[in-house]
Design a protein around this motif. Structure first.
Motif, PDB file in Angstrom:
ATOM      1  N   UNK A  62      20.301   4.855   7.404  1.00 27.33           N
ATOM      2  CA  UNK A  62      19.756   5.343   8.669  1.00 27.33           C
ATOM      3  C   UNK A  62      18.294   5.704   8.441  1.00 27.33           C
ATOM      4  N   UNK A  63      17.512   5.617   9.490  1.00 26.00           N
ATOM      5  CA  UNK A  63      16.139   6.129   9.396  1.00 26.00           C
ATOM      6  C   UNK A  63      16.038   7.346  10.316  1.00 26.00           C
ATOM      7  N   UNK A  64      14.873   7.969  10.359  1.00 24.58           N
ATOM      8  CA  UNK A  64      14.663   9.005  11.357  1.00 24.58           C
ATOM      9  C   UNK A  64      14.916   8.393  12.739  1.00 24.58           C
ATOM     10  N   UNK A  65      15.357   9.202  13.673  1.00 23.72           N
ATOM     11  CA  UNK A  65      15.696   8.671  15.003  1.00 23.72           C
ATOM     12  C   UNK A  65      14.493   8.019  15.667  1.00 23.72           C
ATOM     13  N   UNK A 262      21.291   6.974  16.715  1.00 19.11           N
ATOM     14  CA  UNK A 262      20.979   7.447  15.357  1.00 19.11           C
ATOM     15  C   UNK A 262      19.624   6.887  14.924  1.00 19.11           C
ATOM     16  N   UNK A 263      19.538   5.553  14.811  1.00 18.44           N
ATOM     17  CA  UNK A 263      18.214   4.971  14.535  1.00 18.44           C
ATOM     18  C   UNK A 263      18.227   3.501  14.936  1.00 18.44           C
ATOM     19  N   UNK A 268      15.131  -4.352  10.256  1.00 19.25           N
ATOM     20  CA  UNK A 268      14.110  -4.839  11.196  1.00 19.25           C
ATOM     21  C   UNK A 268      12.868  -3.952  11.135  1.00 19.25           C
ATOM     22  N   UNK A 269      13.062  -2.660  10.999  1.00 15.61           N
ATOM     23  CA  UNK A 269      11.904  -1.754  10.957  1.00 15.61           C
ATOM     24  C   UNK A 269      11.034  -2.044   9.734  1.00 15.61           C
ATOM     25  N   UNK A 270      11.664  -2.164   8.565  1.00 13.63           N
ATOM     26  CA  UNK A 270      10.892  -2.416   7.340  1.00 13.63           C
ATOM     27  C   UNK A 270      10.141  -3.748   7.445  1.00 13.63           C
TER      28      UNK A 270
END
Ligand SMILES: Cc1ncc(COP(=O)(O)O)c(C=O)c1O
Length: 383
Positions: A62-65, A262-263, A268-270
């Motif tokens: 999970x990452x920060x929301x 949650x996130x 995809x974010x990275x």
């Protein structure tokens, strides 16, 4: 057993057309895809390489929301480099596509019974998501007289000061029409004077044909800006978007995002951090859309389709098909069956006049667009 009224929202018709096209493909018949607003290219190679590295090297938990800090900082830098606007990374919230951003924005900004103005024709999910949340979608009809964007008079006619929100996409879907910077400023002033929350869907920024785009965040710190990696960045299935939020919505959106999602997808974010350094590849996609647009604007009239919305940006031609039909859904069904060209009936975008319009997406390959034009010319000569 009880089932809720909220689930009784209309379908997103383009997804139903995609299903019919997939069925045709499964039975071995080809389809020229002009129905869906999605680039026919994969994510740029820099993004794919970054994803491979993240798979090998990162926990991908999970990452920060609100998203990983490196991505939020990179998006903030994009605002500085592309628009010349300073946006602190703290005001950016990464979302599961812009679709999640609409849900979060509507929940954080409005209560059931509030009124939010949207354009007709316009992107159908605005109306459908608002409806599912018991927020009233007030339709502002737009047409060729105002280049398919609203005037201040049309906002007055839609309720003016009674409105709680106004949502505009520029470039727009399905029309491609754009607000000029002076028009955007006028609308933002109007919203400020009437205490209307402005939501700017900027998902088609960077896909324009000579016109320049201006971000609402440059002019109004109370506006919500929504954007996505789906269109210019060619990353639809990676399900990643972002918002630039006003201060008063930061914590409410964060709490909603924590609880609802949650996130956004970690992989995809990275990978998306690299997207902003892939402009050579991405601008080549836009050059292809520009060629396709020229082709369609020249060839569709030869098929008898010659009344279009302006197509200043995005990758759509919204064509008036009144001389052929007043039932765009049946027309598109027959077009798919008889020519293999899939396109979206205007009913998706406009419950009143959409049945006499069809949206053609030109995000596909040059070859497919040329072949689609040839088939439409032959088919429409017989209709
Ligand atoms: C105007 C507009 N906004 C938002 C979206 C949703 O895109 P996504 O959830 O992939 O970011 C679309 C998709 O076609 C669109 O056309």
């Amino acid at each position: 057993m009880k089932i809720s009224q909220r689930g009784a929202i209309p379908p997103f018709i383009v997804m139903d057309v995609m299903k019919a096209a997939a069925d045709r493909e499964a039975s071995g018949e080809g389809v020229l895809h002009m129905e869906v607003g999605q680039p026919s290219t994969p994510a740029p190679s820099g993004v794919i390489n970054a994803a491979k590295q993240a798979l090998d090297g990162d926990l991908l938990g999970y990452t920060l929301a609100t998203g990983i800090l490196t991505l939020r900082e990179r998006i903030a830098r994009h605002y500085l480099e592309y628009y010349g606007v300073t946006v602190p990374a703290e005001r950016i919230c990464v979302t599961t596509g812009s679709s999640a951003a609409f849900l979060l924005t509507f929940l954080a900004a409005f209560d059931p019974g509030d009124k939010v103005a949207i354009l007709r024709p316009g992107y159908p999910c605005y109306r459908n998501i608002l409806g599912a949340l018991d927020i009233e979608a007030v339709e502002v009809p737009v047409g060729p007289d105002s280049r398919f964007q609203p005037t201040l008079e049309s906002l007055d006619a839609a309720g003016g000061g009674d409105l709680d929100g106004l949502l505009i996409a520029s470039p727009a879907n399905p029309t491609g029409s754009m607000l000029r910077e002076d028009e955007l400023r006028g609308i933002l002033d109007y919203c400020r004077n009437h205490q209307i929350r402005y939501i700017s869907d900027e998902i088609y920024h960077q896909i324009t044909y000579g016109e320049t785009t201006s971000t609402a965040v440059a002019h109004d710190a109370d506006a919500v800006v929504i954007n996505s990696f789906s269109k210019y960045y060619s990353m639809t299935g990676w399900r990643l978007g972002w918002m630039v939020l006003p201060e008063d919505m930061l914590r409410p959106v964060e709490r909603l995002a924590q609880n609802l999602f949650i996130s956004a997808p970690s992989l995809a974010q990275h990978a998306a951090v690299a997207a902003f350094d892939c402009s050579v590849e991405l601008d080549a996609n836009v050059a292809r859309y520009a060629r396709n647009r020229e082709l369609l604007l020249a060839e569709l009239p030869k098929a008898g389709l010659d009344k279009f919305a302006p197509a200043d940006g995005a990758f759509y031609i919204y064509a008036d098909v009144r001389t052929f039909t007043n039932d765009a859904q049946a027309f598109c069904r027959q077009m798919l069956e008889q020519t293999g060209v899939a396109a979206t009936p205007g009913n998706d975008f406009d419950p009143v006049d959409g049945a006499s319009h069809v949206r053609f997406s030109f995000a596909g390959s040059d070859e497919d667009m040329a072949e689609a034009c040839r088939r439409l010319q032959v088919w429409l000569a017989k209709v």
